[in-house]
Write an enzyme that holds these catalytic residues in place. Sequence first.
Site, short mmCIF file in Angstrom:
data_model
loop_
_atom_site.label_atom_id
_atom_site.label_comp_id
_atom_site.label_asym_id
_atom_site.label_seq_id
_atom_site.Cartn_x
_atom_site.Cartn_y
_atom_site.Cartn_z
N ARG A 49 0.81 -1.23 0.00
CA ARG A 49 0.00 0.00 0.00
C ARG A 49 0.84 1.27 0.00
O ARG A 49 0.33 2.36 -0.25
CB ARG A 49 -1.01 -0.02 1.16
CG ARG A 49 -2.12 -1.06 0.92
CD ARG A 49 -3.16 -1.02 2.02
NE ARG A 49 -2.64 -1.38 3.31
CZ ARG A 49 -2.48 -2.62 3.74
NH1 ARG A 49 -2.81 -3.64 2.97
NH2 ARG A 49 -2.00 -2.86 4.94
N GLU A 108 4.19 -9.57 15.55
CA GLU A 108 3.58 -9.94 16.83
C GLU A 108 3.81 -11.44 17.11
O GLU A 108 4.19 -11.83 18.20
CB GLU A 108 2.09 -9.63 16.77
CG GLU A 108 1.46 -9.44 18.12
CD GLU A 108 -0.02 -9.16 18.00
OE1 GLU A 108 -0.46 -8.71 16.93
OE2 GLU A 108 -0.73 -9.40 18.99
P1 AMP Z 1 3.95 -1.90 11.70
O1 AMP Z 1 5.18 -2.61 11.24
O2 AMP Z 1 3.34 -2.51 12.89
O3 AMP Z 1 4.20 -0.41 11.86
O4 AMP Z 1 2.85 -2.07 10.56
C1 AMP Z 1 2.89 -1.29 9.41
C2 AMP Z 1 2.53 -2.06 8.19
O5 AMP Z 1 1.41 -2.90 8.41
C3 AMP Z 1 2.14 -1.11 7.08
O6 AMP Z 1 2.68 -1.59 5.86
C4 AMP Z 1 0.64 -1.10 7.08
O7 AMP Z 1 0.13 -1.15 5.78
C5 AMP Z 1 0.23 -2.35 7.84
N1 AMP Z 1 -0.70 -2.08 8.94
C6 AMP Z 1 -0.43 -2.21 10.26
N2 AMP Z 1 -1.49 -1.95 11.02
C7 AMP Z 1 -2.46 -1.58 10.16
C8 AMP Z 1 -3.83 -1.16 10.34
N3 AMP Z 1 -4.39 -1.07 11.55
N4 AMP Z 1 -4.54 -0.87 9.23
C9 AMP Z 1 -3.98 -0.96 8.00
N5 AMP Z 1 -2.72 -1.37 7.78
C10 AMP Z 1 -1.96 -1.67 8.84
#
Ligand code: AMP
Length: 170
Positions: free
Chosen positions: A58, A95
């Site tokens: 995305r 996670e």
């Molecule tokens: P993180 O590594 O936890 O910061 O997660 C970021 C990645 O996961 C990004 O590429 C986002 O597209 C996706 N992502 C994580 N949480 C969400 C959420 N609540 N809604 C949409 N995409 C998310």
Amino acid sequence: MHDLVDFIRIIPDFPKKGIIFKDITPLLANPEAMRKCLDALVDLAPERIDKVIGVESRGFFFGTLLAQRLNAGFIPVRKPGKLPYATLIEPYELEYGWDALEIHEDAISKGERILVHDDVLATGGTAQAVCKLIERLGGEIVQCNFIMQLDFLKGAEKLKGYPVKSVMHY
Ligand code: AMP
């Protein structure tokens, strides 16, 4: 024109229980909202960017548009096994378990000014892995920018030392 936040669809328990998914497809479907979001990302961006890095998948939508507007190149960072040429790979913790991201080894030259872009900053693990790839190639990260930042997950703390900007905060 509605507020940009009205074009983010909230999907509880997707892709699994407990995650409140922020769906940007209504935003992508509306040209006026897309323009407004792109303008906001451009306004947040620092000057003299050499490359915009978009994170699969995305981060690709606005990443390429942002690169064009900043007169910068666009570089995709992808899940393992998708990029055709020689790559660097960086594992990162989820996670439950591990994943990894790859970048072409010739994507960035030493000292280039880099902007990292993705749709959502959640825990920051993804963006942190992207930053490691860029630094291994000698790039200078001048900003990490996002459409949305989930402040309660404190992802910006994982990106300490890098300027973090987001169009919307939750
Ligand atoms: P993180 O590594 O936890 O910061 O997660 C970021 C990645 O996961 C990004 O590429 C986002 O597209 C996706 N992502 C994580 N949480 C969400 C959420 N609540 N809604 C949409 N995409 C998310």
